[in-house]
Design an enzyme around this catalytic site. Sequence first.
Site, short mmCIF file in Angstrom:
data_model
loop_
_atom_site.label_atom_id
_atom_site.label_comp_id
_atom_site.label_asym_id
_atom_site.label_seq_id
_atom_site.Cartn_x
_atom_site.Cartn_y
_atom_site.Cartn_z
N LEU A 108 34.12 41.58 35.72
CA LEU A 108 35.12 42.48 36.29
C LEU A 108 36.41 42.24 35.52
O LEU A 108 36.76 41.09 35.25
CB LEU A 108 35.34 42.21 37.78
CG LEU A 108 34.18 42.52 38.73
CD1 LEU A 108 34.53 42.06 40.15
CD2 LEU A 108 33.84 44.01 38.73
N ASP A 109 37.10 43.33 35.16
CA ASP A 109 38.36 43.12 34.44
C ASP A 109 39.38 42.45 35.35
O ASP A 109 39.19 42.36 36.57
CB ASP A 109 38.90 44.44 33.87
CG ASP A 109 39.32 45.42 34.94
OD1 ASP A 109 40.31 45.15 35.64
OD2 ASP A 109 38.68 46.48 35.07
N GLY A 110 40.46 41.97 34.77
CA GLY A 110 41.41 41.14 35.51
C GLY A 110 41.97 41.78 36.76
O GLY A 110 42.17 41.10 37.77
N THR A 112 40.56 44.23 38.58
CA THR A 112 39.55 44.70 39.51
C THR A 112 39.12 43.58 40.44
O THR A 112 38.84 42.46 40.00
CB THR A 112 38.33 45.25 38.76
OG1 THR A 112 38.74 46.36 37.96
CG2 THR A 112 37.25 45.73 39.72
N ARG A 198 37.37 52.74 35.09
CA ARG A 198 38.75 53.09 34.71
C ARG A 198 38.76 54.12 33.58
O ARG A 198 39.56 55.06 33.59
CB ARG A 198 39.51 51.82 34.30
CG ARG A 198 39.70 50.83 35.44
CD ARG A 198 40.50 49.62 34.99
NE ARG A 198 40.57 48.62 36.04
CZ ARG A 198 41.46 48.64 37.03
NH1 ARG A 198 42.35 49.60 37.11
NH2 ARG A 198 41.46 47.67 37.95
#
Length: 246
Positions: A108-110, A112, A198
């Site tokens: 998961l990106d930072g 999220t 996104r």
Amino acid sequence: MTEAEGVRLQKVLAQAGIASRRAAEQLIDEGRVEVNGNVVIEQGTRVDPERDTIRVDGSRIPPARRHVYLALNKPARVISTMDDPEGRADLSEFLPRNVPRLFHVGRLDGETTGLLLMTNDGDLAQRLSHPSYEIAKVYLAEVSGVMDNAAIKRLEKGVKLEDGFVRPDKVKLVSRSPHTERTMLEITLHSGANRVVRRLMDAIGFPVRKLSRIAFGPVRLGRLPLGETRELTREELGKLFDAAGM
């Protein structure tokens, strides 16, 4: 495996917490237990719990746990790594003490939040991360703008991104708020591409404000608080083994 080898089936069921040995024998008598796709009605049947696929009423019974399987609700501004060389908050800060070194399934990106699976079972993690097994993930996205039905249809039909065409499996409208100019969507997709939700929403002109993963295959985030972990249930783990073809 010879008859003298293996473990009695009723003992395996009892150790898995399905029932007492006596109740397990009744399950076998009633034809509710399968081993490798075959109904077993003979008491005393011996199995290899590490290799044989055992089901009760159709539900997979995973082998006794030799590994750790956790669900983590990742907070925002946490990097999906166990050790960040830049000193940013990482996953290791949210794991219980005295657990072996774990790694995460997917990323998961930072910014999220939401569900990450953590384990030291390398075989399962590798399969769950591989595109060929098509594990569905569900995201709850709050986006800027009020999406009309035409915009939602466009998303459902799929969007060409720079690294290929992506079509969600399902898009569910949760809410629209003209007053705050926001829309809430539940998006299900198999793609594990970097920042895919996104980028999808940017491409159709409704950038993400907040994003959380709420399900990974059969495992749902539920009411797990941010920054907390829990062990996967027997039912979840059995379904994950099925999904991974193990």
